[in-house]
Structures are given as C-alpha cells and as structure tokens.
Design a protein around this motif. Structure first.
Motif, PDB file in Angstrom:
ATOM      1  N   ASP A 170      63.678  74.062  87.407  1.00 54.61           N
ATOM      2  CA  ASP A 170      64.012  75.814  87.399  1.00 54.61           C
ATOM      3  C   ASP A 170      65.307  75.821  88.443  1.00 54.61           C
ATOM      4  O   ASP A 170      66.020  76.565  88.130  1.00 54.61           O
ATOM      5  N   MET A 171      65.278  75.032  89.438  1.00 52.98           N
ATOM      6  CA  MET A 171      66.227  75.383  90.582  1.00 52.98           C
ATOM      7  C   MET A 171      67.533  74.620  89.787  1.00 52.98           C
ATOM      8  O   MET A 171      68.561  75.322  90.061  1.00 52.98           O
ATOM      9  N   LYS A 172      67.453  73.484  88.952  1.00 52.13           N
ATOM     10  CA  LYS A 172      68.771  73.138  88.532  1.00 52.13           C
ATOM     11  C   LYS A 172      69.264  74.201  87.503  1.00 52.13           C
ATOM     12  O   LYS A 172      70.381  74.649  87.227  1.00 52.13           O
ATOM     13  N   ALA A 173      68.180  74.868  86.620  1.00 52.67           N
ATOM     14  CA  ALA A 173      68.786  75.650  85.858  1.00 52.67           C
ATOM     15  C   ALA A 173      69.356  77.167  86.391  1.00 52.67           C
ATOM     16  O   ALA A 173      70.546  77.484  85.951  1.00 52.67           O
ATOM     17  N   LYS A 174      68.657  77.444  87.519  1.00 54.88           N
ATOM     18  CA  LYS A 174      69.313  78.560  88.154  1.00 54.88           C
ATOM     19  C   LYS A 174      70.715  77.889  89.034  1.00 54.88           C
ATOM     20  O   LYS A 174      71.718  78.987  89.117  1.00 54.88           O
ATOM     21  N   LEU A 175      70.945  76.976  89.490  1.00 57.61           N
ATOM     22  CA  LEU A 175      72.092  76.553  90.059  1.00 57.61           C
ATOM     23  C   LEU A 175      73.212  76.622  88.929  1.00 57.61           C
ATOM     24  O   LEU A 175      74.289  77.100  88.762  1.00 57.61           O
ATOM     25  N   GLU A 176      72.897  76.237  87.692  1.00 54.87           N
ATOM     26  CA  GLU A 176      73.557  76.063  86.519  1.00 54.87           C
ATOM     27  C   GLU A 176      74.324  77.511  86.001  1.00 54.87           C
ATOM     28  O   GLU A 176      75.391  77.918  85.651  1.00 54.87           O
ATOM     29  N   ARG A 177      73.142  78.508  86.259  1.00 51.78           N
ATOM     30  CA  ARG A 177      73.421  79.771  85.818  1.00 51.78           C
ATOM     31  C   ARG A 177      74.316  80.363  86.868  1.00 51.78           C
ATOM     32  O   ARG A 177      75.311  81.215  86.574  1.00 51.78           O
ATOM     33  N   SER A 178      74.185  80.151  88.165  1.00 49.21           N
ATOM     34  CA  SER A 178      75.182  80.451  89.124  1.00 49.21           C
ATOM     35  C   SER A 178      76.420  80.227  89.010  1.00 49.21           C
ATOM     36  O   SER A 178      77.587  80.891  89.152  1.00 49.21           O
ATOM     37  N   ARG A 179      76.596  78.765  88.775  1.00 51.20           N
ATOM     38  CA  ARG A 179      77.809  78.084  88.396  1.00 51.20           C
ATOM     39  C   ARG A 179      78.423  78.736  87.401  1.00 51.20           C
ATOM     40  O   ARG A 179      79.754  79.106  87.449  1.00 51.20           O
ATOM     41  N   GLN A 180      77.964  79.090  86.246  1.00 51.90           N
ATOM     42  CA  GLN A 180      78.426  79.805  85.097  1.00 51.90           C
ATOM     43  C   GLN A 180      78.911  81.230  85.507  1.00 51.90           C
ATOM     44  O   GLN A 180      79.979  81.536  84.905  1.00 51.90           O
ATOM     45  N   SER A 181      78.042  82.028  86.132  1.00 53.64           N
ATOM     46  CA  SER A 181      78.328  83.273  86.615  1.00 53.64           C
ATOM     47  C   SER A 181      79.643  83.261  87.492  1.00 53.64           C
ATOM     48  O   SER A 181      80.375  84.115  87.462  1.00 53.64           O
ATOM     49  N   ALA A 182      79.652  82.392  88.490  1.00 54.01           N
ATOM     50  CA  ALA A 182      81.062  82.220  89.275  1.00 54.01           C
ATOM     51  C   ALA A 182      82.221  81.884  88.370  1.00 54.01           C
ATOM     52  O   ALA A 182      83.125  82.710  88.521  1.00 54.01           O
ATOM     53  N   ARG A 183      82.114  81.130  87.306  1.00 58.47           N
ATOM     54  CA  ARG A 183      82.992  80.879  86.593  1.00 58.47           C
ATOM     55  C   ARG A 183      83.466  81.963  85.842  1.00 58.47           C
ATOM     56  O   ARG A 183      84.776  82.641  85.634  1.00 58.47           O
ATOM     57  N   GLU A 184      82.724  82.900  85.176  1.00 52.29           N
ATOM     58  CA  GLU A 184      82.994  84.145  84.378  1.00 52.29           C
ATOM     59  C   GLU A 184      83.486  85.160  85.347  1.00 52.29           C
ATOM     60  O   GLU A 184      84.724  85.836  85.216  1.00 52.29           O
ATOM     61  N   CYS A 185      83.077  85.086  86.717  1.00 51.62           N
ATOM     62  CA  CYS A 185      83.739  86.187  87.594  1.00 51.62           C
ATOM     63  C   CYS A 185      85.015  85.645  87.763  1.00 51.62           C
ATOM     64  O   CYS A 185      85.942  86.570  87.991  1.00 51.62           O
ATOM     65  N   ARG A 186      85.468  84.617  88.182  1.00 53.18           N
ATOM     66  CA  ARG A 186      86.846  84.007  88.420  1.00 53.18           C
ATOM     67  C   ARG A 186      87.595  84.187  87.198  1.00 53.18           C
ATOM     68  O   ARG A 186      88.846  84.771  87.445  1.00 53.18           O
ATOM     69  N   ALA A 187      87.358  84.005  85.893  1.00 52.57           N
ATOM     70  CA  ALA A 187      88.044  84.517  84.813  1.00 52.57           C
ATOM     71  C   ALA A 187      88.104  86.062  84.828  1.00 52.57           C
ATOM     72  O   ALA A 187      89.430  86.416  84.364  1.00 52.57           O
ATOM     73  N   ARG A 188      86.998  86.724  84.845  1.00 49.17           N
ATOM     74  CA  ARG A 188      87.474  88.208  85.058  1.00 49.17           C
ATOM     75  C   ARG A 188      88.358  88.579  86.039  1.00 49.17           C
ATOM     76  O   ARG A 188      89.476  89.500  85.751  1.00 49.17           O
ATOM     77  N   LYS A 189      88.544  88.018  87.173  1.00 44.69           N
ATOM     78  CA  LYS A 189      89.282  88.493  88.423  1.00 44.69           C
ATOM     79  C   LYS A 189      90.662  87.944  88.070  1.00 44.69           C
ATOM     80  O   LYS A 189      91.815  88.804  88.389  1.00 44.69           O
ATOM     81  N   LYS A 190      91.035  86.829  87.496  1.00 49.87           N
ATOM     82  CA  LYS A 190      92.019  86.619  86.898  1.00 49.87           C
ATOM     83  C   LYS A 190      92.716  87.398  85.857  1.00 49.87           C
ATOM     84  O   LYS A 190      93.969  87.698  86.010  1.00 49.87           O
ATOM     85  N   LEU A 191      91.988  87.661  84.958  1.00 54.55           N
ATOM     86  CA  LEU A 191      92.530  88.754  83.807  1.00 54.55           C
ATOM     87  C   LEU A 191      92.852  90.015  84.736  1.00 54.55           C
ATOM     88  O   LEU A 191      93.790  90.639  84.402  1.00 54.55           O
ATOM     89  N   ARG A 192      91.998  90.662  85.378  1.00 59.95           N
ATOM     90  CA  ARG A 192      92.399  91.718  86.034  1.00 59.95           C
ATOM     91  C   ARG A 192      93.600  91.711  86.994  1.00 59.95           C
ATOM     92  O   ARG A 192      94.402  92.603  87.033  1.00 59.95           O
ATOM     93  N   TYR A 193      93.775  90.476  87.625  1.00 62.13           N
ATOM     94  CA  TYR A 193      95.115  90.389  88.202  1.00 62.13           C
ATOM     95  C   TYR A 193      96.518  90.330  87.457  1.00 62.13           C
ATOM     96  O   TYR A 193      97.301  90.749  87.714  1.00 62.13           O
ATOM     97  N   GLN A 194      96.259  89.750  86.308  1.00 65.73           N
ATOM     98  CA  GLN A 194      97.227  89.599  85.350  1.00 65.73           C
ATOM     99  C   GLN A 194      97.454  91.111  84.796  1.00 65.73           C
ATOM    100  O   GLN A 194      98.845  91.300  84.731  1.00 65.73           O
TER     101      GLN A 194
END
Length: 105
Positions: free
Chosen positions: A28-52
C-alpha cells in the motif's frame, strides 16, 4: 471529585501508529508513493503549461503596446504638423477618401 493525574488521552485518536499493520501495508505504501509521484508529475506539467500560456499572453500584450506606441507617435507628429499649419499627407489622403465617399452617397 476532579482528578489531578494529568491530561486525559483519547484512545481512538487518529495520530500514531495503528496496530496490526504488517507487510501488506508495504505494498500500500509503494502504491501511495507511486500515486504521489504521478500527482507531482501532473502538477509540474500543469505548471509548465500555465507558464507557457502566461508567457504567450505577455508577448502578445507587449506587441500590442508597441503597436499603440507607434500609432501614438504618428498622431503626435501629425498634431505637431497641424499646429505648424501644414496638413500631413496621410491626413490629406484620408480626407480625400472621406470626401470621395460623401460624393458617392
């Protein structure tokens, strides 16, 4: 009577370690960490699009400002020439075009 033994603790609080957690929780902890990483990747992508988007918006506004400044300078030159008693060629052409439109009507 009032007891003076110290602060009372709740047994059903949400903090602290939960009893009965074992190796299944590691998955469960590994799945939680992977979800967290995925969420961070998506957040960075949204931030990049917003800045563009914002950079493009700023560039467009700067172009508009330069165009308006150029137009303002043109009008200032025209006003100066009119103050000196001369009719600028551009204004003369505009007046002729407007006069031609009035003659057609």
């Amino acid at each position: 009577m009032i007891s003076k033994e110290g602060p009372h603790r709740k047994e059903s609080g949400k903090r602290g370690r939960k009893p009965g957690r074992k190796s299944g929780d590691k998955i469960d902890m590994k799945a939680k960490l992977e979800r967290s990483r995925q969420s961070a990747r998506e957040c960075r992508a949204r931030k990049k699009l917003r800045y563009q988007y914002l950079e493009e918006l700023v560039a467009d506004r700067e172009k508009a400002v330069f165009a308006l400044r150029k137009e303002l300078e043109k009008f200032q030159v025209w006003a100066k020439e009119i103050d000196e008693g001369r009719i600028p060629d551009d204004i003369q052409m505009i007046l002729e075009d407007v006069g031609a439109l009035k003659k057609e009507k």
